[in-house]
Motif scaffolding. Structure first.
Motif, short mmCIF file in Angstrom:
data_model
loop_
_atom_site.label_atom_id
_atom_site.label_comp_id
_atom_site.label_asym_id
_atom_site.label_seq_id
_atom_site.Cartn_x
_atom_site.Cartn_y
_atom_site.Cartn_z
N GLU A 203 -30.56 36.15 20.29
CA GLU A 203 -29.14 36.21 20.65
C GLU A 203 -28.81 35.17 21.73
O GLU A 203 -27.76 34.51 21.67
CB GLU A 203 -28.79 37.61 21.16
CG GLU A 203 -28.88 38.70 20.10
CD GLU A 203 -27.83 38.57 19.02
OE1 GLU A 203 -26.93 37.70 19.14
OE2 GLU A 203 -27.90 39.32 18.04
N ARG A 204 -29.70 35.00 22.70
CA ARG A 204 -29.46 34.00 23.75
C ARG A 204 -29.48 32.60 23.16
O ARG A 204 -28.65 31.75 23.54
CB ARG A 204 -30.50 34.14 24.86
CG ARG A 204 -30.29 35.33 25.77
CD ARG A 204 -31.07 35.17 27.06
NE ARG A 204 -32.51 35.23 26.81
CZ ARG A 204 -33.23 36.37 26.92
NH1 ARG A 204 -32.63 37.50 27.25
NH2 ARG A 204 -34.52 36.36 26.70
N ALA A 205 -30.40 32.34 22.25
CA ALA A 205 -30.46 31.02 21.62
C ALA A 205 -29.20 30.73 20.82
O ALA A 205 -28.66 29.63 20.85
CB ALA A 205 -31.71 30.93 20.72
N ALA A 206 -28.72 31.76 20.09
CA ALA A 206 -27.50 31.59 19.30
C ALA A 206 -26.29 31.32 20.20
O ALA A 206 -25.42 30.51 19.87
CB ALA A 206 -27.24 32.83 18.44
N ALA A 207 -26.25 31.99 21.34
CA ALA A 207 -25.15 31.78 22.28
C ALA A 207 -25.16 30.35 22.81
O ALA A 207 -24.09 29.73 22.98
CB ALA A 207 -25.24 32.78 23.43
N ARG A 208 -26.35 29.82 23.09
CA ARG A 208 -26.43 28.43 23.57
C ARG A 208 -25.96 27.45 22.51
O ARG A 208 -25.28 26.46 22.81
CB ARG A 208 -27.88 28.12 23.98
CG ARG A 208 -28.33 28.81 25.25
CD ARG A 208 -29.60 28.18 25.79
NE ARG A 208 -30.72 28.28 24.86
CZ ARG A 208 -31.57 29.29 24.83
NH1 ARG A 208 -31.44 30.31 25.69
NH2 ARG A 208 -32.57 29.31 23.98
#
Length: 212
Positions: A203-208
């Protein structure tokens, strides 16, 4: 190895798209192989990774598998990363078969059910140049094994094992997974993996990516 009524053993190993050499997976308006110098002689068979779910997701065409097969091109199955969505090799096998049957209106067209199961296992190993080490349940090779439990509704009625694996198999049927002899999944549960952490990192990677 005999198939029991309680367990079906199959070494399911996909091949990443990076293993493709010379054979495009998708649009038919691109050459199937690079030009060779006059008088040269190819000593290594062409190899390609087929990612049918990714092709459908990206609207990138249908790989001409029957024609490539007739010309001796070796093909394995792949996910192609995030554009596969589910990373489900059972769906990949079904899509590889279904696309060619729908396009050619021929239920006997390549890949057949045994052929696509081979593409998902030994075919992938051949594409990677690792068929001497992985891809089949053979003494001396690495023990990469997927254990399937066919005692579920989606496998009923049991008639032909190859057909059941390709057309009826689903991820919940995978009860155990061994990688090089090490147990990585047991009774349907991943071992030594913090799945909640993996989800958070994804999820953090997708947000970046969205913010870039």
């Amino acid at each position: 190895m005999k198939l029991s009524r309680r367990r079906v053993l199959a070494g399911l190993g996909g091949v990443p798209p990076a293993a493709a050499t010379g054979v495009p997976d998708g649009r038919r308006d691109r050459p199937a192989a690079p030009e060779e110098a006059p008088g040269s002689r190819r000593t290594t068979p062409l190899r390609g990774a087929h990612c049918p779910l990714s092709n459908m997701r990206l609207a990138s065409g249908i790989m001409p598998l029957p024609a490539l097969h007739r010309h001796g091109v070796r093909a394995g199955l792949g996910h192609d990363g995030g554009t596969n969505d589910t990373s489900d090799m059972f769906n990949v096998m079904k899509a590889a078969v279904g696309l060619q049957r729908a396009r050619h209106e021929d239920a006997g067209i390549h890949p057949t059910l045994p052929a696509v199961l081979r593409m998902a296992t030994l075919g992938g190993a051949e594409c990677l140049g690792m068929a001497d080490r992985i891809g089949s349940l053979t003494p001396g090779k690495r023990a990469d094994v997927v254990v399937l439990d066919p005692g579920t509704l989606n496998f009923a009625p049991r008639f032909d094992w190859t057909s059941q694996i390709v057309l009826n198999g689903q991820p919940p049927n995978v009860s155990e997974v061994y990688v090089d002899g090490h147990l990585r999944k047991s009774r349907g549960e991943l071992l030594h993996v913090d799945t909640a952490r993996v989800v958070r990192e994804a999820e953090r990677a997708a947000a970046r990516v969205r913010a870039a």
